[in-house]
Design a protein around this motif. Sequence first.
Motif, PDB file in Angstrom:
ATOM      1  N   PHE A 185       2.256   2.138  -3.151  1.00 28.26           N
ATOM      2  CA  PHE A 185       1.980   1.676  -4.675  1.00 28.26           C
ATOM      3  C   PHE A 185       2.649   2.840  -5.574  1.00 28.26           C
ATOM      4  O   PHE A 185       3.412   2.339  -6.560  1.00 28.26           O
ATOM      5  N   ILE A 186       2.277   4.063  -5.249  1.00 31.97           N
ATOM      6  CA  ILE A 186       2.932   4.887  -6.297  1.00 31.97           C
ATOM      7  C   ILE A 186       4.207   4.888  -6.501  1.00 31.97           C
ATOM      8  O   ILE A 186       4.904   5.298  -7.122  1.00 31.97           O
ATOM      9  N   ALA A 187       5.016   4.787  -5.116  1.00 29.06           N
ATOM     10  CA  ALA A 187       6.621   4.758  -5.101  1.00 29.06           C
ATOM     11  C   ALA A 187       6.892   3.333  -6.003  1.00 29.06           C
ATOM     12  O   ALA A 187       7.892   3.522  -6.964  1.00 29.06           O
ATOM     13  N   SER A 188       6.364   2.390  -6.056  1.00 27.09           N
ATOM     14  CA  SER A 188       6.569   1.244  -6.756  1.00 27.09           C
ATOM     15  C   SER A 188       6.580   1.217  -8.413  1.00 27.09           C
ATOM     16  O   SER A 188       7.351   0.961  -8.989  1.00 27.09           O
ATOM     17  N   ILE A 189       5.401   1.957  -8.511  1.00 27.15           N
ATOM     18  CA  ILE A 189       4.902   2.258 -10.339  1.00 27.15           C
ATOM     19  C   ILE A 189       5.817   3.305 -10.441  1.00 27.15           C
ATOM     20  O   ILE A 189       6.676   3.224 -11.797  1.00 27.15           O
ATOM     21  N   PHE A 190       6.394   4.262  -9.643  1.00 26.90           N
ATOM     22  CA  PHE A 190       7.477   5.523  -9.982  1.00 26.90           C
ATOM     23  C   PHE A 190       8.643   4.587 -10.479  1.00 26.90           C
ATOM     24  O   PHE A 190       9.291   4.980 -11.486  1.00 26.90           O
TER      25      PHE A 190
ATOM     26  N   TYR B  19       2.340 -11.813  -6.009  1.00 28.18           N
ATOM     27  CA  TYR B  19       3.817 -11.575  -5.117  1.00 28.18           C
ATOM     28  C   TYR B  19       4.677 -12.469  -5.500  1.00 28.18           C
ATOM     29  O   TYR B  19       5.977 -11.774  -5.963  1.00 28.18           O
ATOM     30  N   PRO B  20       4.846 -13.788  -5.574  1.00 27.78           N
ATOM     31  CA  PRO B  20       6.059 -14.624  -5.954  1.00 27.78           C
ATOM     32  C   PRO B  20       6.289 -14.193  -7.314  1.00 27.78           C
ATOM     33  O   PRO B  20       7.515 -14.314  -7.812  1.00 27.78           O
ATOM     34  N   LEU B  21       5.392 -14.068  -8.328  1.00 32.67           N
ATOM     35  CA  LEU B  21       5.737 -13.791  -9.728  1.00 32.67           C
ATOM     36  C   LEU B  21       6.613 -12.441  -9.895  1.00 32.67           C
ATOM     37  O   LEU B  21       7.926 -12.537 -10.535  1.00 32.67           O
ATOM     38  N   LEU B  22       6.143 -11.403  -9.271  1.00 32.50           N
ATOM     39  CA  LEU B  22       6.858 -10.111  -9.433  1.00 32.50           C
ATOM     40  C   LEU B  22       8.253 -10.171  -8.683  1.00 32.50           C
ATOM     41  O   LEU B  22       9.258  -9.709  -9.229  1.00 32.50           O
ATOM     42  N   ASN B  23       8.415 -11.007  -7.522  1.00 32.91           N
ATOM     43  CA  ASN B  23       9.598 -11.114  -7.026  1.00 32.91           C
ATOM     44  C   ASN B  23      10.749 -11.801  -7.955  1.00 32.91           C
ATOM     45  O   ASN B  23      11.855 -11.734  -8.153  1.00 32.91           O
ATOM     46  N   ALA B  24      10.136 -12.824  -8.699  1.00 29.51           N
ATOM     47  CA  ALA B  24      10.891 -13.488  -9.715  1.00 29.51           C
ATOM     48  C   ALA B  24      11.348 -13.058 -10.913  1.00 29.51           C
ATOM     49  O   ALA B  24      12.479 -12.790 -11.213  1.00 29.51           O
ATOM     50  N   CYS B  25      10.219 -12.202 -11.276  1.00 36.65           N
ATOM     51  CA  CYS B  25      10.885 -11.187 -12.430  1.00 36.65           C
ATOM     52  C   CYS B  25      11.604 -10.098 -12.082  1.00 36.65           C
ATOM     53  O   CYS B  25      12.719 -10.038 -12.733  1.00 36.65           O
TER      54      CYS B  25
ATOM     55  N   PRO C  95      16.449   0.708  -8.673  1.00 33.52           N
ATOM     56  CA  PRO C  95      15.127   0.896  -8.616  1.00 33.52           C
ATOM     57  C   PRO C  95      14.708  -0.554  -8.557  1.00 33.52           C
ATOM     58  O   PRO C  95      13.594  -0.830  -7.943  1.00 33.52           O
ATOM     59  N   MET C  96      15.265  -1.724  -9.271  1.00 24.90           N
ATOM     60  CA  MET C  96      14.908  -2.926  -9.076  1.00 24.90           C
ATOM     61  C   MET C  96      15.042  -3.520  -7.572  1.00 24.90           C
ATOM     62  O   MET C  96      13.947  -3.900  -7.053  1.00 24.90           O
ATOM     63  N   ALA C  97      15.973  -2.928  -6.954  1.00 28.98           N
ATOM     64  CA  ALA C  97      16.208  -3.364  -5.477  1.00 28.98           C
ATOM     65  C   ALA C  97      14.937  -2.642  -4.465  1.00 28.98           C
ATOM     66  O   ALA C  97      14.549  -3.430  -3.860  1.00 28.98           O
ATOM     67  N   LEU C  98      14.901  -1.460  -4.972  1.00 32.01           N
ATOM     68  CA  LEU C  98      14.077  -0.529  -4.169  1.00 32.01           C
ATOM     69  C   LEU C  98      12.378  -1.429  -4.391  1.00 32.01           C
ATOM     70  O   LEU C  98      11.692  -1.354  -3.349  1.00 32.01           O
ATOM     71  N   ILE C  99      12.315  -1.787  -5.576  1.00 33.69           N
ATOM     72  CA  ILE C  99      10.730  -2.195  -5.630  1.00 33.69           C
ATOM     73  C   ILE C  99      10.624  -3.469  -4.993  1.00 33.69           C
ATOM     74  O   ILE C  99       9.514  -3.800  -4.402  1.00 33.69           O
ATOM     75  N   LEU C 100      11.635  -4.284  -5.031  1.00 31.49           N
ATOM     76  CA  LEU C 100      11.740  -5.581  -4.099  1.00 31.49           C
ATOM     77  C   LEU C 100      11.434  -5.233  -2.754  1.00 31.49           C
ATOM     78  O   LEU C 100      10.625  -6.072  -1.804  1.00 31.49           O
ATOM     79  N   VAL C 101      11.794  -4.302  -2.088  1.00 34.25           N
ATOM     80  CA  VAL C 101      11.449  -3.691  -0.836  1.00 34.25           C
ATOM     81  C   VAL C 101      10.119  -3.167  -0.465  1.00 34.25           C
ATOM     82  O   VAL C 101       9.371  -3.771   0.387  1.00 34.25           O
ATOM     83  N   LEU C 102       9.889  -2.640  -1.623  1.00 37.50           N
ATOM     84  CA  LEU C 102       8.409  -1.835  -1.512  1.00 37.50           C
ATOM     85  C   LEU C 102       7.337  -2.875  -1.866  1.00 37.50           C
ATOM     86  O   LEU C 102       6.157  -2.743  -1.091  1.00 37.50           O
ATOM     87  N   LEU C 103       7.534  -3.938  -2.123  1.00 32.28           N
ATOM     88  CA  LEU C 103       6.600  -4.974  -2.564  1.00 32.28           C
ATOM     89  C   LEU C 103       6.224  -5.638  -1.205  1.00 32.28           C
ATOM     90  O   LEU C 103       5.020  -6.059  -1.171  1.00 32.28           O
ATOM     91  N   VAL C 104       7.161  -5.726  -0.365  1.00 31.66           N
ATOM     92  CA  VAL C 104       6.783  -6.485   0.892  1.00 31.66           C
ATOM     93  C   VAL C 104       5.862  -5.531   1.724  1.00 31.66           C
ATOM     94  O   VAL C 104       4.783  -6.015   2.247  1.00 31.66           O
ATOM     95  N   ALA C 105       6.016  -4.212   1.861  1.00 28.63           N
ATOM     96  CA  ALA C 105       5.005  -3.270   2.324  1.00 28.63           C
ATOM     97  C   ALA C 105       3.538  -3.168   1.716  1.00 28.63           C
ATOM     98  O   ALA C 105       2.532  -3.082   2.075  1.00 28.63           O
ATOM     99  N   PHE C 106       3.771  -3.246   0.309  1.00 26.89           N
ATOM    100  CA  PHE C 106       2.604  -3.143  -0.650  1.00 26.89           C
ATOM    101  C   PHE C 106       1.642  -4.518  -0.456  1.00 26.89           C
ATOM    102  O   PHE C 106       0.486  -4.293  -0.294  1.00 26.89           O
TER     103      PHE C 106
END
Length: 297
Positions: free
Chosen positions: A105-110, A166-172, A276-287
């Motif tokens: 989570f904190i990696a995603s918000i960072f 989850y689908p909403l954030l990925n689409a964004c 960071p957009m690409a990294l958040i997409l990856v982190l969302l899977v784990a989150f």
Amino acid sequence: MYSSIGLLTSDRQRHASLMNILEGLFMVGVLAGYWLFGAFIEPHHPAGLGWVRVYWVLAALCALVVVLLAVSRLDESAAKPHHAMPGGAFIDMLRLLIKPLTYTFIASIFMYVLIEQSLGTWLPTFNNEILHLPTAMSIQLVSIYAGSLALGRLGAGLVLRRVGWYPLLNACLVAMAALVILALPLAAHVHPRADVTWFDAPPVAYLFPLIGLLMAPIYPVLNSVMLSALPKDRHAGMTGLIVVFSALGGTFGSFLTGMIFAHAGGHDAFYLTLVPMALILVLLVAFRRETRRPVAA
């Protein structure tokens, strides 16, 4: 304010809704700030220091907030910790760091705040140096970005009633990346003009700040999902981590974007946000995976 939301709501849906309203109102304040600062800049002497008088207005607003907090009443019994040791709340906050749910989570918000602050901080410079707009107009145009964030967050509560987070954030995130790739090349063809106005400014000056509409739901939704997964007496500790890592992400993002502005030029600086957009997409899977597991006390 974040640690109080859990005391005012009864379920995850209401928590997410109130979180988005709170963040939306926050961005309304940010939007007003751009116009407030722009109003104190002297048009015929933009390099002057007359704009620092704006801090008297901000000081008065801070005093008003203190008064509002002093007269507000809130039942905090549900958030009281079960320990009585000195420094126990701080220790609880540190204990949260060892949970996989927390560090994904904190990696995603960072990463998210890195994007938001790098854009918000450097859009005035981008407008002025790359799009060749007047100083006051360069600042005031950023209100489109803040307004888009406010509108997106105020409307996200309605969207989340029909669409999963989850689908909403990925689409964004995918839409944000597409806008960066499509809009920034338009800035390369802008030439200086002495008589530029709001009615004939380059289209990219209005198009690119609309990225705020796409990124608006990400931060409040991530925070809401995280806080809703924890007992209410852990919300204050998690809020501390949110504040710390949001501040670190914002500071690092602004600094890094400034370095790129200085050494590589403003045309390429905002392409950095694609990473960071690409990294958040990856982190969302784990989150998402971690939010489905029970959280130990």
